[in-house]
Motif scaffolding. Structure first.
Motif, PDB file in Angstrom:
ATOM      1  N   ALA A 106     -14.658 -17.065 -14.842  1.00 39.04           N
ATOM      2  CA  ALA A 106     -15.407 -16.182 -13.958  1.00 39.04           C
ATOM      3  C   ALA A 106     -15.682 -16.831 -12.609  1.00 39.04           C
ATOM      4  O   ALA A 106     -15.804 -16.143 -11.590  1.00 39.04           O
ATOM      5  CB  ALA A 106     -16.724 -15.780 -14.621  1.00 39.04           C
ATOM      6  N   THR A 107     -15.771 -18.155 -12.602  1.00 38.98           N
ATOM      7  CA  THR A 107     -16.078 -18.891 -11.376  1.00 38.98           C
ATOM      8  C   THR A 107     -15.028 -19.968 -11.169  1.00 38.98           C
ATOM      9  O   THR A 107     -14.792 -20.785 -12.066  1.00 38.98           O
ATOM     10  CB  THR A 107     -17.471 -19.535 -11.463  1.00 38.98           C
ATOM     11  N   PRO A 108     -14.378 -20.009 -10.014  1.00 37.69           N
ATOM     12  CA  PRO A 108     -13.366 -21.045  -9.789  1.00 37.69           C
ATOM     13  C   PRO A 108     -13.990 -22.406  -9.528  1.00 37.69           C
ATOM     14  O   PRO A 108     -15.123 -22.508  -9.057  1.00 37.69           O
ATOM     15  CB  PRO A 108     -12.607 -20.541  -8.560  1.00 37.69           C
ATOM     16  N   THR A 109     -13.241 -23.454  -9.849  1.00 37.92           N
ATOM     17  CA  THR A 109     -13.665 -24.827  -9.588  1.00 37.92           C
ATOM     18  C   THR A 109     -12.934 -25.359  -8.371  1.00 37.92           C
ATOM     19  O   THR A 109     -11.704 -25.254  -8.279  1.00 37.92           O
ATOM     20  CB  THR A 109     -13.354 -25.724 -10.806  1.00 37.92           C
ATOM     21  N   ALA A 110     -13.666 -25.917  -7.435  1.00 38.60           N
ATOM     22  CA  ALA A 110     -13.035 -26.471  -6.232  1.00 38.60           C
ATOM     23  C   ALA A 110     -12.099 -27.610  -6.618  1.00 38.60           C
ATOM     24  O   ALA A 110     -12.461 -28.478  -7.418  1.00 38.60           O
ATOM     25  CB  ALA A 110     -14.101 -26.970  -5.259  1.00 38.60           C
ATOM     26  N   PRO A 111     -10.894 -27.635  -6.068  1.00 39.99           N
ATOM     27  CA  PRO A 111      -9.937 -28.696  -6.431  1.00 39.99           C
ATOM     28  C   PRO A 111     -10.311 -30.034  -5.813  1.00 39.99           C
ATOM     29  O   PRO A 111     -10.855 -30.100  -4.706  1.00 39.99           O
ATOM     30  CB  PRO A 111      -8.616 -28.177  -5.856  1.00 39.99           C
ATOM     31  N   VAL A 112     -10.011 -31.098  -6.541  1.00 43.53           N
ATOM     32  CA  VAL A 112     -10.223 -32.458  -6.052  1.00 43.53           C
ATOM     33  C   VAL A 112      -8.991 -33.280  -6.407  1.00 43.53           C
ATOM     34  O   VAL A 112      -8.532 -33.255  -7.548  1.00 43.53           O
ATOM     35  CB  VAL A 112     -11.473 -33.113  -6.679  1.00 43.53           C
ATOM     36  N   MET A 113      -8.435 -33.964  -5.425  1.00 43.06           N
ATOM     37  CA  MET A 113      -7.306 -34.873  -5.656  1.00 43.06           C
ATOM     38  C   MET A 113      -7.779 -36.306  -5.462  1.00 43.06           C
ATOM     39  O   MET A 113      -8.505 -36.612  -4.516  1.00 43.06           O
ATOM     40  CB  MET A 113      -6.150 -34.570  -4.707  1.00 43.06           C
ATOM     41  N   THR A 114      -7.371 -37.200  -6.356  1.00 43.15           N
ATOM     42  CA  THR A 114      -7.735 -38.613  -6.269  1.00 43.15           C
ATOM     43  C   THR A 114      -6.519 -39.469  -6.623  1.00 43.15           C
ATOM     44  O   THR A 114      -5.507 -38.975  -7.116  1.00 43.15           O
ATOM     45  CB  THR A 114      -8.881 -38.958  -7.243  1.00 43.15           C
ATOM     46  N   SER A 115      -6.677 -40.763  -6.357  1.00 49.02           N
ATOM     47  CA  SER A 115      -5.735 -41.793  -6.826  1.00 49.02           C
ATOM     48  C   SER A 115      -4.302 -41.583  -6.351  1.00 49.02           C
ATOM     49  O   SER A 115      -3.348 -41.851  -7.085  1.00 49.02           O
ATOM     50  CB  SER A 115      -5.763 -41.880  -8.360  1.00 49.02           C
ATOM     51  N   LEU A 116      -4.135 -41.110  -5.103  1.00 54.72           N
ATOM     52  CA  LEU A 116      -2.781 -40.977  -4.570  1.00 54.72           C
ATOM     53  C   LEU A 116      -2.190 -42.362  -4.333  1.00 54.72           C
ATOM     54  O   LEU A 116      -2.827 -43.234  -3.747  1.00 54.72           O
ATOM     55  CB  LEU A 116      -2.803 -40.189  -3.260  1.00 54.72           C
ATOM     56  N   THR A 223      -8.638 -11.429   1.554  1.00 56.27           N
ATOM     57  CA  THR A 223     -10.013 -11.933   1.591  1.00 56.27           C
ATOM     58  C   THR A 223     -10.362 -12.590   0.261  1.00 56.27           C
ATOM     59  O   THR A 223     -10.218 -11.971  -0.804  1.00 56.27           O
ATOM     60  CB  THR A 223     -11.009 -10.798   1.865  1.00 56.27           C
ATOM     61  N   LEU A 224     -10.781 -13.843   0.313  1.00 57.77           N
ATOM     62  CA  LEU A 224     -11.265 -14.541  -0.885  1.00 57.77           C
ATOM     63  C   LEU A 224     -12.691 -14.083  -1.153  1.00 57.77           C
ATOM     64  O   LEU A 224     -13.586 -14.261  -0.315  1.00 57.77           O
ATOM     65  CB  LEU A 224     -11.208 -16.052  -0.673  1.00 57.77           C
ATOM     66  N   LEU A 225     -12.908 -13.506  -2.335  1.00 64.10           N
ATOM     67  CA  LEU A 225     -14.205 -12.905  -2.649  1.00 64.10           C
ATOM     68  C   LEU A 225     -15.187 -13.880  -3.284  1.00 64.10           C
ATOM     69  O   LEU A 225     -16.400 -13.661  -3.201  1.00 64.10           O
ATOM     70  CB  LEU A 225     -13.993 -11.705  -3.580  1.00 64.10           C
ATOM     71  N   ASN A 226     -14.693 -14.915  -3.927  1.00 67.58           N
ATOM     72  CA  ASN A 226     -15.601 -15.824  -4.650  1.00 67.58           C
ATOM     73  C   ASN A 226     -15.246 -17.283  -4.409  1.00 67.58           C
ATOM     74  O   ASN A 226     -14.856 -18.012  -5.330  1.00 67.58           O
ATOM     75  CB  ASN A 226     -15.580 -15.522  -6.147  1.00 67.58           C
ATOM     76  N   PRO A 227     -15.371 -17.767  -3.169  1.00 69.11           N
ATOM     77  CA  PRO A 227     -15.043 -19.168  -2.906  1.00 69.11           C
ATOM     78  C   PRO A 227     -15.937 -20.101  -3.711  1.00 69.11           C
ATOM     79  O   PRO A 227     -17.107 -19.783  -3.968  1.00 69.11           O
ATOM     80  CB  PRO A 227     -15.300 -19.312  -1.405  1.00 69.11           C
ATOM     81  N   PRO A 228     -15.427 -21.232  -4.157  1.00 64.13           N
ATOM     82  CA  PRO A 228     -16.246 -22.170  -4.931  1.00 64.13           C
ATOM     83  C   PRO A 228     -17.512 -22.568  -4.184  1.00 64.13           C
ATOM     84  O   PRO A 228     -17.464 -22.939  -3.006  1.00 64.13           O
ATOM     85  CB  PRO A 228     -15.311 -23.376  -5.116  1.00 64.13           C
ATOM     86  N   TYR A 321      -7.070 -22.462  -1.637  1.00 63.66           N
ATOM     87  CA  TYR A 321      -8.310 -23.196  -1.383  1.00 63.66           C
ATOM     88  C   TYR A 321      -7.965 -24.683  -1.460  1.00 63.66           C
ATOM     89  O   TYR A 321      -7.639 -25.192  -2.532  1.00 63.66           O
ATOM     90  CB  TYR A 321      -9.379 -22.836  -2.401  1.00 63.66           C
ATOM     91  N   PRO A 322      -8.004 -25.399  -0.317  1.00 56.44           N
ATOM     92  CA  PRO A 322      -7.528 -26.790  -0.317  1.00 56.44           C
ATOM     93  C   PRO A 322      -8.565 -27.767  -0.842  1.00 56.44           C
ATOM     94  O   PRO A 322      -9.770 -27.567  -0.709  1.00 56.44           O
ATOM     95  CB  PRO A 322      -7.246 -27.048   1.162  1.00 56.44           C
ATOM     96  N   SER A 323      -8.066 -28.846  -1.421  1.00 58.40           N
ATOM     97  CA  SER A 323      -8.929 -29.947  -1.833  1.00 58.40           C
ATOM     98  C   SER A 323      -9.216 -30.857  -0.654  1.00 58.40           C
ATOM     99  O   SER A 323      -8.821 -30.588   0.490  1.00 58.40           O
ATOM    100  CB  SER A 323      -8.237 -30.761  -2.939  1.00 58.40           C
ATOM    101  N   ASN A 324      -9.874 -31.955  -0.913  1.00 61.32           N
ATOM    102  CA  ASN A 324     -10.001 -33.048   0.046  1.00 61.32           C
ATOM    103  C   ASN A 324      -8.611 -33.581   0.382  1.00 61.32           C
ATOM    104  O   ASN A 324      -7.659 -33.423  -0.382  1.00 61.32           O
ATOM    105  CB  ASN A 324     -10.844 -34.164  -0.565  1.00 61.32           C
ATOM    106  N   MET A 325      -8.493 -34.225   1.538  1.00 60.47           N
ATOM    107  CA  MET A 325      -7.246 -34.868   1.939  1.00 60.47           C
ATOM    108  C   MET A 325      -7.280 -36.330   1.528  1.00 60.47           C
ATOM    109  O   MET A 325      -8.265 -37.031   1.762  1.00 60.47           O
ATOM    110  CB  MET A 325      -7.039 -34.750   3.446  1.00 60.47           C
ATOM    111  N   VAL A 326      -6.224 -36.816   0.877  1.00 62.63           N
ATOM    112  CA  VAL A 326      -6.138 -38.227   0.501  1.00 62.63           C
ATOM    113  C   VAL A 326      -4.938 -38.851   1.217  1.00 62.63           C
ATOM    114  O   VAL A 326      -3.964 -38.169   1.539  1.00 62.63           O
ATOM    115  CB  VAL A 326      -6.032 -38.409  -1.018  1.00 62.63           C
ATOM    116  N   LEU A 327      -5.032 -40.150   1.468  1.00 59.17           N
ATOM    117  CA  LEU A 327      -4.038 -40.852   2.275  1.00 59.17           C
ATOM    118  C   LEU A 327      -3.423 -41.997   1.490  1.00 59.17           C
ATOM    119  O   LEU A 327      -4.059 -42.580   0.613  1.00 59.17           O
ATOM    120  CB  LEU A 327      -4.676 -41.409   3.550  1.00 59.17           C
TER     121      LEU A 327
END
Length: 473
Positions: A106-116, A223-228, A321-327
């Motif tokens: 019912a509710t989306p989870t914001a994406p997170v990327m780590t350990s690139l 239109t995104l109706l339910n952003p995290p 919906y983009p995650s954080n940017m990792v380098l």
């Protein structure tokens, strides 16, 4: 769906929902097709390998007339294919009960990327020229990874021919992505150090429009109706952001689409969008008229490039919906020699005043020979230098430099250093590769050490005090 080419624009609204719980409202606002098809999925169209998301439009093959005609896109240029529909579309907003019945959160989870990280074929983050390597990362949710290798470290445009864009759908958790060492144009990256930006897309939604001749108002609006967390994505248009690319391109099999065009120019067709692509990093507002194309009516020839811009094409629009940017950095070298240093000592607990011999080896793991190689082993305080015997090269006691010189791939050089032990305190002797040509891509095996502890009772540890069990068995 068919309108019969009546010149009356259509304004339907549909409500797609992604499998990870992102709910969208899509307002078509003024399309004027003759007969068309719309649907929703996570990858849009697929490149010629049948797996990689295309992020471009599909153009009908003119030779498909015998099997349905270009208007039905039975044949598509460049080996491009349609990914199958994967998200449900509703003509009214779905209820919570419907969403739950479909097994969608019912509710989306914001994406997170780590350990690139980049793992090169020479070890660490270094690869040999004309090869490639593997990226690793971890994400908290399923979705689409987006990895961009920048040629200049400043411009991370995923569509730039000199950069390389790697994108695909993956589940949550630790993942690997293979890179062939090439840029978007198919040329290998040169020697150098390059920066990588990566992110992860939640709620990625593609809304392909098949054979839609005209849309003078530039729809659809997505239109995104339910952003995290109630926070719209940091893209142009916020919760109405999106992307498109109406330029000619090259598929993975080397075919230019559309045929005869120049890569980067707008695709063929009458009255294309004035702006042929959205900003590839921050997108555009789908509520704007930026992508308006075609005429008020007509333009339905069903022959590629002769009708309105949307005729005999599949036009892709997507959002996410983009995650954080990792380098992460990566290195590419023309030649390399991985030197592994090892060390041992003839007796770790000698009598005080006795001589011991340290044996240092330098092994070339390749792939190339060295033209110059130095390992430094300075005799530390607590030991007195006696002699040194290298299998090749020279050793200078004052500086501790063992100048090995040329060492073939797969070969080993040995240095034996004899010293006198002066006391009972532990002394550690370290040998380190200090310079070599070509570059050594793997620093994890560049040093080795051995420790000696002088004893007043030979063969015993520490200060020579024997354990009671040895004195009174």
């Amino acid at each position: 769906l068919f309108t019969g080419g009546n010149g009356l624009p259509v304004f339907p609204t549909v409500y797609p929902i992604t499998s990870d719980g992102y709910r969208y409202q899509v307002d078509l606002r003024g399309m004027d097709p003759n007969g068309w098809l719309v649907y929703g999925n996570q990858r849009g169209f697929l490149d010629s390998d049948g797996t990689t998301p295309l992020y471009h439009d599909a153009v009908a093959d003119a030779t498909s007339n015998a099997t349905g005609g270009p208007g039905q896109l039975v044949g598509i240029q460049g080996g491009v294919t349609f990914d199958r529909p994967s998200f449900p579309l509703f003509f009214e907003a779905p209820s919570a009960a419907v969403i739950a019945a479909l097994g969608i959160p019912a509710t989306p989870t914001a994406p997170v990327m780590t350990s690139l990280a980049f793992i090169g074929n020479l070890g660490g983050n270094t690869s040999l020229l004309n090869s490639g390597g593997t990226f690793t990362y971890t994400s908290n949710v399923p979705g689409v990874y987006d990895i961009v290798i920048s040629r200049d470290g400043v411009n991370f445009d995923p569509t730039l021919p000199a950069n390389r864009s790697l994108r695909g759908a993956r589940p949550a958790g630790a993942q690997t992505v293979t890179w062939d060492g090439k840029d978007n144009s198919g040329a290998f990256f040169p020697v150098g150090t390059f920066q990588v930006h990566a992110s992860f897309h939640g709620g990625e939604y593609h809304f392909p429009m098949i054979d839609v001749e005209n849309d003078t108002q530039g729809g659809p609006t997505i239109t995104l109706l339910n952003p995290p967390g109630g926070v719209c994505p940091p893209l142009t248009g916020g919760c109405q952001s999106g992307f498109y690319d109406d330029r000619a391109y090259t598929t993975l099999n080397g075919t230019v689409v559309d045929s005869g065009n120049t890569v980067g120019s707008v695709l063929c067709g009458v009255t294309p969008p004035a702006t042929s692509f959205s900003d590839p990093i921050i997108g555009f507002s789908t509520a704007s008229a930026q992508r308006a194309f075609g005429a008020a009516s007509g333009g339905n020839t069903n022959v590629p490039c002769t009708g309105s811009f949307g005729d005999a094409k599949g036009l892709d629009t997507w959002t996410y919906y983009p995650s954080n940017m990792v380098l992460a950095p990566l290195n590419i070298v023309a030649t390399a020699a991985d030197i592994a240093v090892a060390k041992s000592v003839s007796d770790p607990t000698p009598a005080v005043g006795a001589n011991v011999t340290f044996t240092i080896t330098a092994h070339n793991n390749g792939p190339d020979p060295t033209t110059a190689l130095q390992v430094t082993d300075v005799v530390p305080a607590g030991l007195t230098f006696v002699s040194a015997t290298p299998s090749q090269g020279t050793y200078t006691a004052g500086t501790g430099v063992w100048d090995i010189g040329v060492l073939a791939s797969g070969a080993t050089a040995t240095l034996q250093v004899t010293v006198t032990v002066n006391g009972t305190s532990p002394v550690t002797n370290v040998a380190t590769r200090t310079s070599s040509t070509p570059a050594d891509p793997n620093g994890s095996n560049d040093s080795a050490s051995s420790t000696v502890t002088g004893s007043t009772i030979p063969g015993l540890p520490n200060n020579g005090v024997a354990p009671l069990a040895q004195l009174w068995p």
